[in-house]
Write a protein that holds these residues in place. Structure first.
Motif, mmCIF file in Angstrom:
data_model
loop_
_atom_site.group_PDB
_atom_site.id
_atom_site.type_symbol
_atom_site.label_atom_id
_atom_site.label_comp_id
_atom_site.label_asym_id
_atom_site.label_seq_id
_atom_site.Cartn_x
_atom_site.Cartn_y
_atom_site.Cartn_z
ATOM 1 N N THR A 131 -7.262 -2.131 -0.186
ATOM 2 C CA THR A 131 -6.312 -3.044 0.455
ATOM 3 C C THR A 131 -7.038 -4.321 0.881
ATOM 4 N N GLN A 186 2.155 -3.992 3.640
ATOM 5 C CA GLN A 186 3.455 -3.329 3.743
ATOM 6 C C GLN A 186 3.489 -2.244 4.825
ATOM 7 N N SER A 187 2.448 -1.424 4.912
ATOM 8 C CA SER A 187 2.494 -0.298 5.858
ATOM 9 C C SER A 187 2.440 -0.755 7.317
ATOM 10 N N HIS A 188 2.135 -2.052 7.549
ATOM 11 C CA HIS A 188 2.139 -2.544 8.933
ATOM 12 C C HIS A 188 3.560 -2.741 9.460
ATOM 13 N N ASP A 217 0.812 -1.218 0.000
ATOM 14 C CA ASP A 217 0.000 0.000 0.000
ATOM 15 C C ASP A 217 0.848 1.272 0.000
ATOM 16 N N LEU A 218 2.095 1.197 0.506
ATOM 17 C CA LEU A 218 2.932 2.405 0.448
ATOM 18 C C LEU A 218 3.158 2.810 -1.009
ATOM 19 N N PRO A 257 7.112 -0.894 9.673
ATOM 20 C CA PRO A 257 7.976 0.267 9.433
ATOM 21 C C PRO A 257 9.365 -0.130 8.926
ATOM 22 N N HIS A 311 10.048 -1.551 6.270
ATOM 23 C CA HIS A 311 10.185 -1.311 4.819
ATOM 24 C C HIS A 311 10.795 0.068 4.529
#
Ligand code: AQP
Length: 332
Positions: free
Chosen positions: A60, A82-84, A42-43, A86, A88
């Protein structure tokens, strides 16, 4: 077991045929024999026009439900957002500092996606997106990355960054290999067979897996072909027709040669009917299953929480190792 990682953006209202045939089908197959990590990225989905916040959340969930409907099994893979994690963007920063400006400028997807409005008007996120993608992959020490042909250049950048980091700071990252299927690696836009099928083109050339049977049939029947009438697989001279042969072969689990033979001597109309039928036969139960899954968003969230927990165990270790190697003072 070798490890596999791949991702899909929650852009658009649904996954399109190319996402499924080029990538997701291989994800499903690779749950067996691989330690599998699959990510809804999602980022990456805010790098073009950022969607409305509620729409992004809903998309999502839709992609998550579609991945499950396609056959991902949360007991056999880690499915997460992905946003879960940090980790990344944390790793992405370090990789950005190792990427040359010229090197990033050569990414053709940036050129394609910024062609309409011009590079100067794009957010920097669209420019650095392939580096975040490299972080997505390297965090999990993936051996194989199942992707469509359009992602080959980004995977090459990922490999270069892994090797560069390893050479500078010592062995840290597995250098991943692209896993690109043969037949369906690049599904073309039905209206413009010089371009790949894409969610963001969102016109009659893209088949969304959420499309109604009537819509799918109409899109296939209107597919641009050529002025001849010979059924022949020839991606150079007959890209539109070859695309239909590839789609049919993929859905019926045969080779393009077999489909070519089956339809030899028949008109394009017969092939189009058969392609429409094959796509609908897949899409209809797929859409029904997706709707069922979406009826229970709390369960989807639980699946994603479990996936994130598994992902964090690997990603956390990788970031800690990479940060220590770079020389960041460890927190106490
Ligand atoms: N046309 C395609 N043929 C084969 N594979 C494809 N993929 C995308 N289009 C095709 C593969 O699908 C995976 C997920 O793609 P993505 O959603 O992360 O991003 P994308 O490649 O940019 O896909 P879209 O549909 O074109 O999305 P938008 O329009 O939002 O950019 C990848 O492995 C990709 O190779």
């Amino acid at each position: 077991q070798p490890r596999v990682l791949s991702g899909i953006q929650p852009t658009g209202e649904s996954m399109q045929l190319g996402n499924y045939l080029g990538a997701v089908r291989n994800w499903v197959a690779m749950q067996d024999g691989y330690d599998a990590y699959y990510c809804v990225v999602d980022l990456h989905a805010i790098t073009l026009e950022p969607p409305e916040p509620e729409a992004l959340r809903q998309r999502t969930r839709i992609v998550t439900a579609q991945l499950l409907a396609a056959g991902l099994d949360p007991d056999r893979c880690a499915l997460f957002v992905q946003s879960h994690l940090p980790e990344h963007p944390q790793l992405s920063w370090v990789l950005e500092c190792l990427t040359g400006f010229g090197e990033a400028s050569r990414m053709t997807q940036f050129k394609d996606k910024s062609a309409k409005s011009g590079a100067d008007r794009q957010g920097v996120g669209l420019f650095t997106y392939p580096i975040l993608q490299a972080a997505d992959i390297l965090l999990y020490q993936a051996d194989q990355v199942p992707i469509g042909e359009d992602q080959r250049q980004h995977l090459e950048l990922t490999r270069n960054l892994a090797q560069r980091f390893n050479a500078k700071y010592g062995d840290t990252f597995v250098v991943p290999e692209a896993f690109i299927g043969k037949a369906a690696a690049k599904i073309l836009d039905l209206q413009d067979p010089s371009a790949k099928m894409s969610k963001s083109r969102a016109e009659n050339g893209t088949i969304f897996l959420s499309d109604d049977p009537g819509v799918i049939t109409k899109k296939v029947k209107r597919a641009v072909t050529d002025t001849e009438s010979e059924i022949r697989f020839d991606p150079e001279a007959k890209p539109g027709l070859s695309n239909l042969l590839a789609i049919h072969a993929a859905f019926t689990d045969t080779s393009v040669e077999a489909v070519e033979k089956e339809f030899a001597g028949q008109g394009y109309g017969a092939l189009k009917n058969a392609v429409a039928e094959a796509v609908v036969a897949f899409a209809q139960p797929f859409a029904a299953r997706t709707r069922e899954l979406l009826d229970d968003p709390a369960e989807l969230d639980r699946i994603l929480a479990r996936g994130a927990e598994r992902a964090r165990a690997v990603a956390g270790r990788t970031v800690a190792d990479a940060y220590a190697k770079v020389g960041f003072l460890p927190p106490v």
